[in-house]
Design a protein around this motif. Structure first.
Motif, mmCIF file in Angstrom:
data_model
loop_
_atom_site.group_PDB
_atom_site.id
_atom_site.type_symbol
_atom_site.label_atom_id
_atom_site.label_comp_id
_atom_site.label_asym_id
_atom_site.label_seq_id
_atom_site.Cartn_x
_atom_site.Cartn_y
_atom_site.Cartn_z
ATOM 1 N N ASN A 1 1.204 2.854 14.247
ATOM 2 C CA ASN A 1 2.545 3.056 13.710
ATOM 3 C C ASN A 1 2.665 2.738 12.227
ATOM 4 O OD1 ASN A 1 3.896 3.778 16.213
ATOM 5 N ND2 ASN A 1 3.493 1.673 16.822
ATOM 6 N N HIS A 2 1.581 2.836 11.475
ATOM 7 C CA HIS A 2 1.657 2.536 10.042
ATOM 8 C C HIS A 2 0.551 3.247 9.272
ATOM 9 C CE1 HIS A 2 -1.291 -0.389 11.492
ATOM 10 N NE2 HIS A 2 -1.768 -0.369 10.271
ATOM 11 N N THR A 3 0.768 3.329 7.959
ATOM 12 C CA THR A 3 -0.232 3.850 7.025
ATOM 13 C C THR A 3 -0.294 2.885 5.848
ATOM 14 O OG1 THR A 3 0.346 6.107 7.647
ATOM 15 C CG2 THR A 3 -0.922 5.839 5.622
ATOM 16 N N LEU B 1 2.789 5.387 -5.966
ATOM 17 C CA LEU B 1 1.506 5.955 -5.547
ATOM 18 C C LEU B 1 1.131 7.179 -6.364
ATOM 19 C CD1 LEU B 1 1.670 5.769 -1.658
ATOM 20 C CD2 LEU B 1 0.224 4.454 -3.180
ATOM 21 N N SER B 2 1.662 7.315 -7.554
ATOM 22 C CA SER B 2 1.457 8.544 -8.314
ATOM 23 C C SER B 2 0.004 8.775 -8.730
ATOM 24 C CB SER B 2 2.368 8.557 -9.544
ATOM 25 O OG SER B 2 2.070 7.440 -10.351
ATOM 26 N N VAL C 1 -3.524 -3.109 -5.274
ATOM 27 C CA VAL C 1 -2.218 -3.351 -4.697
ATOM 28 C C VAL C 1 -2.118 -2.554 -3.408
ATOM 29 C CG1 VAL C 1 0.268 -3.164 -5.068
ATOM 30 C CG2 VAL C 1 -1.244 -3.688 -6.981
ATOM 31 N N ILE C 2 -1.567 -3.164 -2.361
ATOM 32 C CA ILE C 2 -1.418 -2.507 -1.062
ATOM 33 C C ILE C 2 -0.005 -1.970 -0.924
ATOM 34 C CG2 ILE C 2 -1.392 -2.873 1.427
ATOM 35 C CD1 ILE C 2 -3.450 -5.118 0.953
ATOM 36 N N PHE C 3 0.098 -0.702 -0.499
ATOM 37 C CA PHE C 3 1.373 -0.084 -0.177
ATOM 38 C C PHE C 3 1.321 0.345 1.278
ATOM 39 C CE2 PHE C 3 0.792 0.432 -4.694
ATOM 40 C CZ PHE C 3 2.033 0.080 -5.197
ATOM 41 N N ALA C 4 2.334 -0.056 2.055
ATOM 42 C CA ALA C 4 2.342 0.256 3.481
ATOM 43 C C ALA C 4 3.627 0.969 3.866
ATOM 44 C CB ALA C 4 2.207 -1.042 4.283
ATOM 45 N N SER C 5 3.547 1.812 4.885
ATOM 46 C CA SER C 5 4.724 2.491 5.419
ATOM 47 C C SER C 5 4.631 2.481 6.935
ATOM 48 C CB SER C 5 4.798 3.917 4.886
ATOM 49 O OG SER C 5 3.642 4.636 5.248
#
Length: 134
Positions: free
Chosen positions: A113-115, A101-102, A128-132
């Motif tokens: 409960n997620h981002t 994610l730079s 592109v999807i990044f999830a946490s």
């Protein structure tokens, strides 16, 4: 009784800050390097995207259960390997510094409960999807 204004972090760990319920002022946040262009709110956390020197920066803060803030683990000093995810809650915005994610993050969304961050990439037309979190 406590209000959920500004600095309240639920989950009650040491270092949590509470505001009295009769407060009528929001708290200004100074930790972002630039004003946010996007902001999203989850149940107990928030995330934002700002731009500095032409680069996008992802930020998150609040209750960090299950790494919902997307903060990376601390790198091991010996071999440089990344440790477990950081799950400490944050009262102030903390930059999400994952190598993935730079830069080029252009959208953010939060759930209970997620981002989720959406990043542009030249080889992927939609990004592109990044999830946490969970």
């Amino acid at each position: 009784m406590e209000a959920q204004v500004g600095t309240q972090v639920h989950g009650g760990s040491s270092g949590s800050t509470s505001l009295p319920s009769n407060t009528d002022e929001a708290r200004q946040i100074y930790a972002l390097s630039q004003p946010p262009q996007k902001i999203a709110c989850g149940f107990y956390h928030s995330a934002a995207i700002s731009h500095k020197d032409g680069r996008a920066e992802a930020w998150s803060w609040g209750r960090n259960q299950n790494n919902v803030l997307g903060l990376c683990g601390v790198k091991d000093k010996k071999d440089g390997a990344e440790g477990p995810a950081d799950t400490q809650s944050r009262l102030e915005p903390t930059q999400v510094t994952a190598n993935t994610l730079s830069s080029d993050v252009y959208e953010v969304a939060c759930g209970t409960n997620h981002t989720v961050f959406l990043k542009k990439r030249a080889d992927e037309p939609g990004g592109v999807i990044f999830a946490s979190g969970i």
